[in-house]
Design an enzyme around this catalytic site. Structure first.
Site, mmCIF file in Angstrom:
data_model
loop_
_atom_site.group_PDB
_atom_site.id
_atom_site.type_symbol
_atom_site.label_atom_id
_atom_site.label_comp_id
_atom_site.label_asym_id
_atom_site.label_seq_id
_atom_site.Cartn_x
_atom_site.Cartn_y
_atom_site.Cartn_z
ATOM 1 N N SER A 144 0.842 -1.205 0.000
ATOM 2 C CA SER A 144 0.000 0.000 0.000
ATOM 3 C C SER A 144 0.876 1.253 0.000
ATOM 4 O O SER A 144 1.587 1.502 -0.966
ATOM 5 C CB SER A 144 -0.966 -0.048 1.180
ATOM 6 O OG SER A 144 -1.947 0.964 1.069
ATOM 7 N N GLU A 162 -13.151 10.087 -13.365
ATOM 8 C CA GLU A 162 -13.306 11.152 -14.347
ATOM 9 C C GLU A 162 -12.411 10.871 -15.548
ATOM 10 O O GLU A 162 -11.639 9.918 -15.551
ATOM 11 C CB GLU A 162 -12.919 12.507 -13.742
ATOM 12 C CG GLU A 162 -13.709 12.914 -12.514
ATOM 13 C CD GLU A 162 -13.218 14.238 -11.950
ATOM 14 O OE1 GLU A 162 -12.736 15.083 -12.744
ATOM 15 O OE2 GLU A 162 -13.295 14.434 -10.731
ATOM 16 N N HIS A 186 -3.944 -0.526 -4.662
ATOM 17 C CA HIS A 186 -5.408 -0.719 -4.569
ATOM 18 C C HIS A 186 -6.021 -0.381 -5.938
ATOM 19 O O HIS A 186 -7.056 0.287 -6.019
ATOM 20 C CB HIS A 186 -6.014 0.170 -3.486
ATOM 21 C CG HIS A 186 -5.412 0.012 -2.130
ATOM 22 N ND1 HIS A 186 -5.742 -1.019 -1.271
ATOM 23 C CD2 HIS A 186 -4.494 0.760 -1.473
ATOM 24 C CE1 HIS A 186 -5.060 -0.889 -0.141
ATOM 25 N NE2 HIS A 186 -4.293 0.171 -0.247
#
Length: 287
Positions: A144, A162, A186
């Protein structure tokens, strides 16, 4: 002929080196097969492993560090310890430097990548880690936030959902352990494709690496990375890009980027960091 081709490719596949850098997309399996964490312990020396955990990215370093201690001890590591580094000044302590000089594996936990870089960057402790990784003396893993810091350019935050644009990604300076790449973690789990593409549009001299949860891109010293785990590793390669409007548009205007190459890799697939070539897992399985 297909069998001969498969065997030929298998023979060309590089043999695994002892040490490696494991870049983990977060939420790696800690309970069941624990393939990624077992691979880290194995590459760190298995029953002779001396593992140092650095939980500096976390707001609860003792809790998250303690969990990894239990896991690595259950896997048979000889010695496991936490370096609870919360201030840059601690990186000059002789105890911390001795631990980093003597261990065979370093594990960077998740949390906040900006906090991790703020504590470690440009310190004697970081110099030791970098030198020992480059000389093949140390296996390094980061999950992470610990994965996000691997490149010179680091994704510190941003949005998703977007069209690609400059405002979607906040960049900072990472730890530069694999300076050629920009890592996002992730990845598909949090819909981060457009922010990685936006980052690569701004830094077309780098290679984008998007890593899903419970998935690892394991970098060997010979330039190959291999995919481990349940998800995908996405490679965003701008080598052949012919045009982007990134330098000329406002922060929220849509980006264009032409002739971008994309690879989606899964368990066992390999990719060469410098040759920019893919070796599918199927060709490495003999009949």
């Amino acid at each position: 002929m297909p069998q001969l081709k498969a065997k030929s490719l298998e023979m060309r596949t590089p043999q695994a080196t002892k040490t490696a850098v494991l870049v983990i997309g977060g939420a790696e399996d800690k309970v069941h097969g624990r393939e990624i964490l077992r691979t880290f312990v194995s590459r760190s020396g298995a029953s002779n492993a001396h593992i140092t955990i650095i939980p500096s990215a976390s707001r609860e370093p003792s809790i998250i560090g303690g969990r990894y201690i239990r896991i690595f001890e259950e896997m048979g590591a000889k010695k496991v310890e936490i370096l609870d580094i919360r201030e840059r000044e601690q990186c000059e302590d002789s105890y911390i430097q001795a631990s980093l000089e003597g261990c065979t594996g370093v594990f960077l936990t998740g949390g906040d990548q900006l906090r991790l870089c703020g504590v470690l960057s440009d310190t004697p402790a970081m110099d030791i880690i970098r030198q020992r990784v480059r000389s093949g003396q140390l296996t390094l893993a980061g999950t992470s936030a610990g994965a996000a810091v691997m490149g010179h350019h680091m994704i510190a935050g941003g949005g998703s959902g977007e069209s690609p644009n400059r405002s979607l990604v906040d960049m900072a300076t990472g730890l530069g352990l694999i300076p050629e790449v920009i890592v996002d973690q992730h990845f598909h789990n949090r819909n981060r494709m457009v922010r990685l593409v936006s980052a690569i549009a701004a830094h077309p001299d780098r290679l984008g690496i998007g890593i899903d949860e419970d998935t690892c891109a394991m970098f060997e010293r010979d330039g190959w990375l291999q995919v481990l785990g349940k998800g995908s590793v996405t490679i965003v390669d701008p080598t052949e890009v012919t045009h982007t409007n990134e330098p000329h548009v406002g922060a929220t205007e849509p980006l264009n980027i032409h002739n971008l190459r994309l690879h989606i890799l899964s368990h066992g697939d390999r990719y060469h960091l410098y040759q920019r070539t893919v070796l599918p897992a199927v060709y490495r399985v003999s009949s």
